[in-house]
Design an enzyme around this catalytic site. Structure first.
Site, short mmCIF file in Angstrom:
data_model
loop_
_atom_site.label_atom_id
_atom_site.label_comp_id
_atom_site.label_asym_id
_atom_site.label_seq_id
_atom_site.Cartn_x
_atom_site.Cartn_y
_atom_site.Cartn_z
N CYS A 76 -7.17 110.17 33.98
CA CYS A 76 -6.53 112.42 33.53
C CYS A 76 -5.74 112.24 32.36
O CYS A 76 -5.32 111.16 31.46
CB CYS A 76 -5.69 112.14 34.37
SG CYS A 76 -4.77 113.74 33.97
N PRO A 77 -6.72 112.92 31.78
CA PRO A 77 -6.94 114.64 31.85
C PRO A 77 -8.29 114.16 31.55
O PRO A 77 -8.89 115.53 31.34
CB PRO A 77 -5.91 115.42 31.08
CG PRO A 77 -6.08 114.59 29.82
CD PRO A 77 -5.43 113.21 30.24
#
Length: 75
Positions: free
Chosen positions: A14-15
């Site tokens: 993430c992200p």
């Protein structure tokens, strides 16, 4: 189900899976389907949220081995 383009985001955290999906979807025609493969545990939360916020449709979520597969229709 068939798809138009695919992103292999395995190993990315993430992200990055969502950012890669956002960039790819921006260049796709409305109604086209993107297959996103991710091993990031947060993707099961991040991808549906991204789709809802960006106006895309999350068609299906599958598990393939240790990866989550998301089929997203561009809004």
């Amino acid at each position: 189900m068939e798809w138009d383009q695919e992103i292999d985001a395995t190993g990315l955290l993430c992200p990055l899976p969502v950012l890669k999906a956002r960039k790819r979807l921006a260049g796709m025609a409305p109604g086209a389907v993107l297959r996103l493969v991710s091993t990031d545990p947060a993707a099961v939360i991040d991808v549906p949220h991204f789709c809802a916020e960006a106006g895309h449709v999350l068609l299906k979520t599958l598990t393939e081995g240790s990866a989550q597969v998301f089929l997203i229709r561009r809004g």
